[in-house]
Structures are given as structure tokens and as C-alpha cells.
Design a protein around this motif. Structure first.
Motif, PDB file in Angstrom:
ATOM      1  N   ASP A 278      24.040 -40.153  37.325  1.00 30.06           N
ATOM      2  CA  ASP A 278      23.085 -41.211  38.113  1.00 30.06           C
ATOM      3  C   ASP A 278      22.630 -40.221  39.479  1.00 30.06           C
ATOM      4  OD1 ASP A 278      22.098 -43.662  38.807  1.00 30.06           O
ATOM      5  OD2 ASP A 278      23.388 -43.916  40.378  1.00 30.06           O
ATOM      6  N   ASN A 279      23.435 -39.587  40.314  1.00 36.25           N
ATOM      7  CA  ASN A 279      23.078 -38.731  41.487  1.00 36.25           C
ATOM      8  C   ASN A 279      22.213 -37.753  41.162  1.00 36.25           C
ATOM      9  OD1 ASN A 279      24.665 -40.351  42.996  1.00 36.25           O
ATOM     10  ND2 ASN A 279      26.405 -39.145  42.688  1.00 36.25           N
TER      11      ASN A 279
ATOM     12  N   THR B 102      35.554 -42.971  25.120  1.00 39.68           N
ATOM     13  CA  THR B 102      35.678 -43.193  26.800  1.00 39.68           C
ATOM     14  C   THR B 102      34.870 -42.100  27.456  1.00 39.68           C
ATOM     15  OG1 THR B 102      37.659 -42.091  26.777  1.00 39.68           O
ATOM     16  CG2 THR B 102      37.808 -44.145  26.281  1.00 39.68           C
ATOM     17  N   ILE B 103      34.498 -42.641  28.616  1.00 38.48           N
ATOM     18  CA  ILE B 103      33.876 -41.704  29.383  1.00 38.48           C
ATOM     19  C   ILE B 103      34.201 -41.771  30.907  1.00 38.48           C
ATOM     20  CG2 ILE B 103      31.753 -43.207  29.420  1.00 38.48           C
ATOM     21  CD1 ILE B 103      30.223 -40.378  29.793  1.00 38.48           C
ATOM     22  N   SER B 104      34.465 -41.101  31.898  1.00 37.00           N
ATOM     23  CA  SER B 104      34.812 -41.108  33.116  1.00 37.00           C
ATOM     24  C   SER B 104      33.971 -41.589  34.036  1.00 37.00           C
ATOM     25  CB  SER B 104      35.623 -39.754  33.895  1.00 37.00           C
ATOM     26  OG  SER B 104      34.424 -38.910  34.090  1.00 37.00           O
ATOM     27  N   LEU B 105      34.221 -42.464  35.055  1.00 41.83           N
ATOM     28  CA  LEU B 105      33.412 -42.916  35.890  1.00 41.83           C
ATOM     29  C   LEU B 105      32.708 -41.990  36.778  1.00 41.83           C
ATOM     30  CD1 LEU B 105      35.300 -45.940  37.294  1.00 41.83           C
ATOM     31  CD2 LEU B 105      33.094 -46.144  35.990  1.00 41.83           C
ATOM     32  N   GLY B 106      33.544 -40.896  36.993  1.00 43.50           N
ATOM     33  CA  GLY B 106      33.104 -39.396  37.653  1.00 43.50           C
ATOM     34  C   GLY B 106      31.718 -38.950  37.160  1.00 43.50           C
TER      35      GLY B 106
ATOM     36  N   MET C 266      35.317 -54.183  36.507  1.00 42.92           N
ATOM     37  CA  MET C 266      34.372 -54.099  37.622  1.00 42.92           C
ATOM     38  C   MET C 266      33.001 -54.582  36.903  1.00 42.92           C
ATOM     39  SD  MET C 266      33.871 -49.813  37.923  1.00 42.92           S
ATOM     40  CE  MET C 266      35.727 -49.651  37.841  1.00 42.92           C
TER      41      MET C 266
ATOM     42  N   LEU D  53      32.476 -53.742  33.039  1.00 41.72           N
ATOM     43  CA  LEU D  53      33.037 -52.987  32.343  1.00 41.72           C
ATOM     44  C   LEU D  53      34.493 -52.929  32.720  1.00 41.72           C
ATOM     45  CD1 LEU D  53      34.103 -49.986  33.981  1.00 41.72           C
ATOM     46  CD2 LEU D  53      31.592 -49.695  34.195  1.00 41.72           C
TER      47      LEU D  53
ATOM     48  N   LEU E  60      25.991 -48.707  33.342  1.00 42.24           N
ATOM     49  CA  LEU E  60      27.292 -47.770  33.668  1.00 42.24           C
ATOM     50  C   LEU E  60      26.849 -46.791  34.512  1.00 42.24           C
ATOM     51  CD1 LEU E  60      28.275 -46.780  30.004  1.00 42.24           C
ATOM     52  CD2 LEU E  60      29.510 -48.547  31.343  1.00 42.24           C
ATOM     53  N   GLN E  61      25.795 -46.307  34.747  1.00 41.71           N
ATOM     54  CA  GLN E  61      25.325 -45.339  35.631  1.00 41.71           C
ATOM     55  C   GLN E  61      25.541 -45.930  36.981  1.00 41.71           C
ATOM     56  OE1 GLN E  61      21.474 -43.920  34.773  1.00 41.71           O
ATOM     57  NE2 GLN E  61      22.764 -41.761  34.047  1.00 41.71           N
ATOM     58  N   LYS E  62      24.822 -47.005  37.421  1.00 41.27           N
ATOM     59  CA  LYS E  62      24.843 -47.708  38.592  1.00 41.27           C
ATOM     60  C   LYS E  62      26.125 -48.154  39.287  1.00 41.27           C
ATOM     61  CE  LYS E  62      22.091 -50.277  41.790  1.00 41.27           C
ATOM     62  NZ  LYS E  62      23.027 -49.717  43.018  1.00 41.27           N
TER      63      LYS E  62
ATOM     64  N   LEU F  52      38.488 -43.630  41.850  1.00 37.06           N
ATOM     65  CA  LEU F  52      38.214 -44.103  40.339  1.00 37.06           C
ATOM     66  C   LEU F  52      37.242 -43.431  39.627  1.00 37.06           C
ATOM     67  CD1 LEU F  52      37.493 -47.795  41.020  1.00 37.06           C
ATOM     68  CD2 LEU F  52      39.561 -46.838  40.800  1.00 37.06           C
ATOM     69  N   LYS F  53      36.947 -42.142  40.464  1.00 38.84           N
ATOM     70  CA  LYS F  53      36.037 -41.364  39.362  1.00 38.84           C
ATOM     71  C   LYS F  53      36.853 -40.860  38.234  1.00 38.84           C
ATOM     72  CE  LYS F  53      36.469 -36.988  42.206  1.00 38.84           C
ATOM     73  NZ  LYS F  53      36.846 -37.366  43.508  1.00 38.84           N
TER      74      LYS F  53
ATOM     75  N   VAL G   5      30.905 -47.645  42.496  1.00 39.54           N
ATOM     76  CA  VAL G   5      32.404 -47.768  42.694  1.00 39.54           C
ATOM     77  C   VAL G   5      32.991 -46.324  43.174  1.00 39.54           C
ATOM     78  CG1 VAL G   5      33.011 -47.443  40.477  1.00 39.54           C
ATOM     79  CG2 VAL G   5      33.994 -49.170  41.855  1.00 39.54           C
ATOM     80  N   THR G   6      32.434 -45.352  42.600  1.00 40.16           N
ATOM     81  CA  THR G   6      33.096 -44.196  42.996  1.00 40.16           C
ATOM     82  C   THR G   6      32.859 -43.545  44.420  1.00 40.16           C
ATOM     83  OG1 THR G   6      31.219 -42.901  41.968  1.00 40.16           O
ATOM     84  CG2 THR G   6      33.145 -43.152  40.714  1.00 40.16           C
TER      85      THR G   6
ATOM     86  N   ALA H  66      29.087 -46.884  38.011  1.00 40.22           N
ATOM     87  CA  ALA H  66      29.773 -45.729  38.368  1.00 40.22           C
ATOM     88  C   ALA H  66      29.531 -45.209  39.720  1.00 40.22           C
ATOM     89  CB  ALA H  66      29.927 -44.947  37.229  1.00 40.22           C
ATOM     90  N   SER H  67      28.138 -45.087  39.918  1.00 37.11           N
ATOM     91  CA  SER H  67      27.967 -44.450  41.141  1.00 37.11           C
ATOM     92  C   SER H  67      28.087 -45.348  42.453  1.00 37.11           C
ATOM     93  CB  SER H  67      26.339 -44.281  41.112  1.00 37.11           C
ATOM     94  OG  SER H  67      25.744 -43.822  42.331  1.00 37.11           O
TER      95      SER H  67
ATOM     96  N   VAL I  15      35.998 -45.242  31.265  1.00 35.47           N
ATOM     97  CA  VAL I  15      35.458 -46.623  30.785  1.00 35.47           C
ATOM     98  C   VAL I  15      36.034 -46.637  29.351  1.00 35.47           C
ATOM     99  CG1 VAL I  15      33.379 -47.753  30.520  1.00 35.47           C
ATOM    100  CG2 VAL I  15      33.561 -46.343  32.319  1.00 35.47           C
TER     101      VAL I  15
ATOM    102  N   PRO J 138      31.047 -48.041  25.518  1.00 36.05           N
ATOM    103  CA  PRO J 138      30.594 -46.845  24.875  1.00 36.05           C
ATOM    104  C   PRO J 138      31.578 -46.074  23.627  1.00 36.05           C
ATOM    105  CG  PRO J 138      32.052 -46.145  26.866  1.00 36.05           C
ATOM    106  CD  PRO J 138      31.847 -47.752  26.877  1.00 36.05           C
TER     107      PRO J 138
ATOM    108  N   LEU K   2      29.749 -40.402  34.687  1.00 37.53           N
ATOM    109  CA  LEU K   2      28.792 -41.147  34.850  1.00 37.53           C
ATOM    110  C   LEU K   2      27.954 -41.207  36.313  1.00 37.53           C
ATOM    111  CD1 LEU K   2      30.388 -44.294  33.139  1.00 37.53           C
ATOM    112  CD2 LEU K   2      28.320 -43.174  32.164  1.00 37.53           C
ATOM    113  N   ALA K   3      28.749 -41.229  37.320  1.00 42.00           N
ATOM    114  CA  ALA K   3      28.150 -41.282  38.585  1.00 42.00           C
ATOM    115  C   ALA K   3      27.493 -39.776  38.742  1.00 42.00           C
ATOM    116  CB  ALA K   3      29.349 -41.303  39.537  1.00 42.00           C
TER     117      ALA K   3
END
Lengths: 94, 383
Positions: free
Chosen positions: A90-91, A80-84, B262, B230, B282-284, B296-297, B289-290, B286-287, B301, A77, A86-87
């Protein structure tokens, strides 16, 4: 006078000018090779400062114009963007 | 560029340069390595950098144990002035289904027979090894502290520098465009910079192995499959081993500098040559792994990229001779080429110099002919 060995080219990965020059001496002719061996351009800022500095060094060392040097790929990206975050997105979509 | 060679190796990834090194070490002269881009610009430089020995078959155990042994002393052997960053921080492999538990039990029995002190962890032990793992659904895990990782760029560079010192020509930005054969024997490599007459060609072309095979008229049933990956910015140390879950189809590890790398497999990935990055990954990633490693949240990235697995029909390498005399294959590594490159290169060099093979059964188990004979190699422990 500046001590050249101590000049930092990449602030994200603490890469010194002398290390870049050594890699060029070892036979690197491209930014991609230097990037991968030194980790310059791969840190938080993604090479915003060091990319140009390394291209200048390559240009000087191989006596080629800077415009003839291929920049390395810009990877997403952009910031930077946090995995949180992004997750969460997705949810949300599910 | 020279117009004559004894051996032309196609591919400047770890496998290609390691083969060149093993050949010149055995006294073979006039070796040329062809690389269409820069060293390790293909799968080698895009991989997750892990080396594991926790496999489920004797063959893969032999290939990986022999390779890790070499990695332990490789930097000294190659007299490399920099660090190849080999460190043994282990692999942690969690099981989430009864079937996986059963398989891991079988694996560990075999692994211990080969002298690997792999540990069996009950869920209550898992946080001693991976403090941030969520225990939900976790049924057991195996952990081996001698698995690890090393820097693919520096390892390739280390082999390449040793090769050049000994007289191997590594031709960068030089693409193989054709292979000349006569009476089913190799005659020449046709490149973008001219023709090289030669007796042997080694196909170590990774994601492009099937194309190189066709040039010699040898149909190789490999295909390329994109795998995305990533890395986060460096953060405080959270876990040491590579965490690899077959259930979720992902792997992740914190690197020595604190960055977390990862990757996750996509079962719908088409068979094609493609290294583009996607937002969906990225979405998949992150979802998943967190969920498994919740802290890790907070990790951010920094970059994402992709590389190609060169897949074989049974997800096991193709190492060996072909019906064309002088045409050798080291391809189809299915995502594990980097970690077994010391053994791959040793075996190919032994084969080409008529030495006894370190693993004699590869001639009938990893050869190209196995697909025609219908003797697929089944490894239970692959992502």
C-alpha cells in the motif's frame, strides 16, 4: 477400535467428530451453520480437510447425496499473507 | 409451515430471534420467525462481535448498559448448553484531535453519571492497557473494562434454541416476498413457502429492512452499506481490549483464541446490497493498523469477508410502530444491532404487549416519524 469422541475433524480449530455430530443433532442441516458454530473450516487451512469430512457427516445424517450439500464459501486470501507485506505494498503504491 | 400466526418476525439474526424470545416469554403464542438463509447469516454473523457502553448520549447509554446487563446472565437464562463466550475485556478509544479530546471529556462526564467507571488515560498511561500501541499523535484515550465481546453465532443459536423449546417456529430458507394489508392493518405475510395470516409483522430484516418496509407500503429511509472485515491466524496475546479509533475509522480486537479481528470504514462505500470482498480493503486495513499497532505487521491474514450495516439517516436505530397497525420496526442499527439486541427485543416485546417501556422516550426519539418531523437523533460517538 478408535474412540470416536476423540476423532479430530478440523485440525486448525481442534474440532472433534462428536461435536459435529452434536450440532447435526441440534438441527444443523448445512455446512455454513456447522462452520459458524464450531469454527471448523475457518482456521489456517480454510477447510481443506474438514470441509469434505463434515459434508460426509451431513450426507450420512440426513440421507442426502453429498453432491446435494452446498459447500461453504471459499474466502480470500487463498493463502495467508502478513499485514506487514500488505501494508508495504500500500505504501509503495502511494 | 403453519398458515396462521399472531406474530411473524422477518429476519433470523440476533434481533429477530431475541424478539421472538421476549414475546413468548411474555405469553404471546403462535410466533413464526422467517429467515431466508440460515440463522445469523446476515449482519449478525458477519459483525465484529464487540459490545460497548462508551456512548455520548443518554439514549445509547441506556440501550447499551441494559444490554450488557442481560449478556452477563444470558447463557444461564437461555439454558444454553454451549458457551456464548461473553468476556469483558474492555474498549480502548484513543483521541487524536483536540475536538475528539473535548468530545471524549463530555462523554466521560455523562458516562460516569450513568455509573460507568470509564477511565481517562493520558498518552503515558495508554501502554498499560494496550502495550503495542504507537504513541505518535495520540492525545488521550478512554477505557472501560466492562465493555467486551461475545460470539454472535452462539448467542443467536442460544436465543433460537430457547425459542424452539418454548414453541416458536423458526422457518429457515423461507423468504418473505410480500405483505398483505387491509385498511392500514397487517393481514398476512406472503412467503416463498406459502401465506401466513397474521396480525403483526416485525421488520428485523437488517440489510433488507427497506425492502420489507416497501412490501407494507411503509417507506423506511434506511440503506445498506458494505463493511469489510478480516481475521488473522491466532498469535500470542498482544492486547486485550477492543481498540476503536474514530480518527482512523477502524476497530480491532484479539479474540480469546489469539486471532485478531479488524475492520475499517470506507467513506466512499456506495449505498447498496453487497457483501463482496476486495483486495483494496486488505491493503488499506493493513496500512492503517500497522501504523497504530506496529507489531501486528507480523500477523498473517487468514480470511476476509464483508457484511452490511443497515444505516439510518442519523446512524441511530429505528425501533417502534408505523402508520400500518401491527407493523413494527427494529432496523437501521447502523452497525450496532448485535450489541444492543437484548434491549431492542425487550422494548419491541413491551410495545407489542402494552407493557410500560423500559425506556419510554424511545416512542418519540427512535420512531420512524422522527425523520418526517426533522428531529434527527445526534450521537457524537459513532464510527
Amino acid at each position: 477400535m478408535t474412540n470416536k469422541d476423540e476423532v479430530i475433524v478440523c485440525r486448525c480449530a481442534d474440532v472433534k467428530l462428536s461435536e459435529i455430530q452434536e450440532l447435526i443433532k441440534d438441527g444443523c442441516t448445512t455446512l455454513d451453520e456447522i462452520k459458524r458454530l464450531s469454527r471448523a473450516c475457518m482456521g489456517q487451512c480454510q477447510g481443506k480437510t474438514c470441509r469434505n469430512l463434515i459434508m460426509q457427516e451431513l450426507s450420512k445424517a440426513h440421507s442426502i447425496p453429498i453432491e446435494a450439500i452446498k459447500p461453504s464459501r471459499f474466502r480470500p486470501p487463498v493463502v495467508t499473507i502478513s499485514l506487514g507485506s500488505l501494508a508495504e505494498e500500500d505504501n509503495h503504491e502511494k | 409451515m403453519k398458515n396462521k400466526a399472531s406474530v411473524v418476525i422477518v429476519g433470523g439474526g440476533i434481533t429477530g430471534v431475541a424478539i421472538a424470545y421476549e414475546l413468548i416469554k411474555r405469553g404471546v403464542k403462535d410466533i413464526i420467525v422467517l429467515e431466508k438463509n440460515t440463522l445469523s447469516s446476515g449482519a449478525t454473523g458477519r459483525c465484529g462481535a464487540g459490545v460497548r457502553q462508551q456512548w455520548g448520549t443518554e439514549m445509547n447509554l441506556k440501550l447499551s448498559i441494559g444490554s450488557v446487563k442481560r449478556f452477563e446472565t444470558l447463557q444461564e437464562e437461555l439454558e444454553y448448553p454451549h458457551d456464548i463466550e461473553f468476556s469483558q475485556t474492555g474498549y480502548f478509544m484513543p483521541a487524536y484531535t483536540e475536538k475528539q479530546v473535548e468530545q471524549f471529556k463530555k462523554n466521560i462526564t455523562l458516562q460516569r453519571k450513568f455509573g460507568l467507571h470509564v477511565e481517562w488515560l493520558e498518552p503515558s498511561d495508554c501502554r498499560k492497557v494496550v502495550p503495542i500501541i504507537d504513541l505518535k499523535g495520540l492525545m488521550a484515550a478512554t477505557y472501560y473494562d466492562k465493555d467486551g465481546h461475545l460470539n454472535p453465532f452462539h448467542t443467536t443459536q442460544a436465543y433460537a434454541m430457547a425459542c424452539r423449546r418454548k414453541g416458536v417456529d423458526i422457518e429457515l430458507f423461507t423468504e418473505l416476498i410480500g405483505i398483505k394489508t387491509e385498511h392500514d392493518s397487517i393481514k398476512a405475510a406472503i412467503t416463498s413457502k406459502g401465506v401466513i395470516e397474521c396480525d403483526s409483522i416485525v421488520n428485523a430484516a437488517g440489510g433488507w429492512s427497506q425492502i420489507v418496509g416497501n412490501m407494507a407500503g411503509v417507506s423506511i429511509p434506511t440503506y445498506s452499506e458494505r463493511h469489510q472485515i478480516l481475521i488473522t491466524e491466532p498469535i500470542e496475546p498482544l492486547f486485550r481490549p477492543m481498540v476503536m479509533s474514530f480518527y482512523h475509522n477502524f476497530y480491532t480486537q484479539q479474540e480469546p483464541n489469539g486471532a485478531i479481528i479488524m475492520g475499517i470504514g470506507d467513506p466512499n462505500e456506495p449505498k447498496e446490497i453487497n457483501v463482496d470482498s476486495t483486495y483494496l480493503f486488505l491493503q488499506k486495513m493493513a496500512s492503517v493498523v500497522t501504523t497504530v499497532l506496529p507489531p501486528l505487521k507480523h500477523a498473517r491474514v487468514v480470511r476476509q469477508w464483508a457484511g452490511m450495516y443497515n444505516m439510518s439517516p442519523d446512524k441511530t436505530p429505528i425501533i417502534g410502530k408505523t402508520q400500518i397497525k401491527g407493523f413494527y420496526l427494529a432496523c437501521g442499527f447502523s452497525g450496532h444491532g448485535f450489541m444492543i439486541s437484548p434491549m431492542t427485543s425487550t422494548l419491541i416485546a413491551q410495545m407489542m404487549t402494552n407493557e410500560p417501556l423500559a425506556i419510554p422516550e424511545i416512542e418519540t426519539k427512535l420512531d420512524l416519524g422522527r425523520f418526517e418531523r426533522g428531529e434527527l437523533f445526534v450521537e457524537p460517538s459513532v464510527v
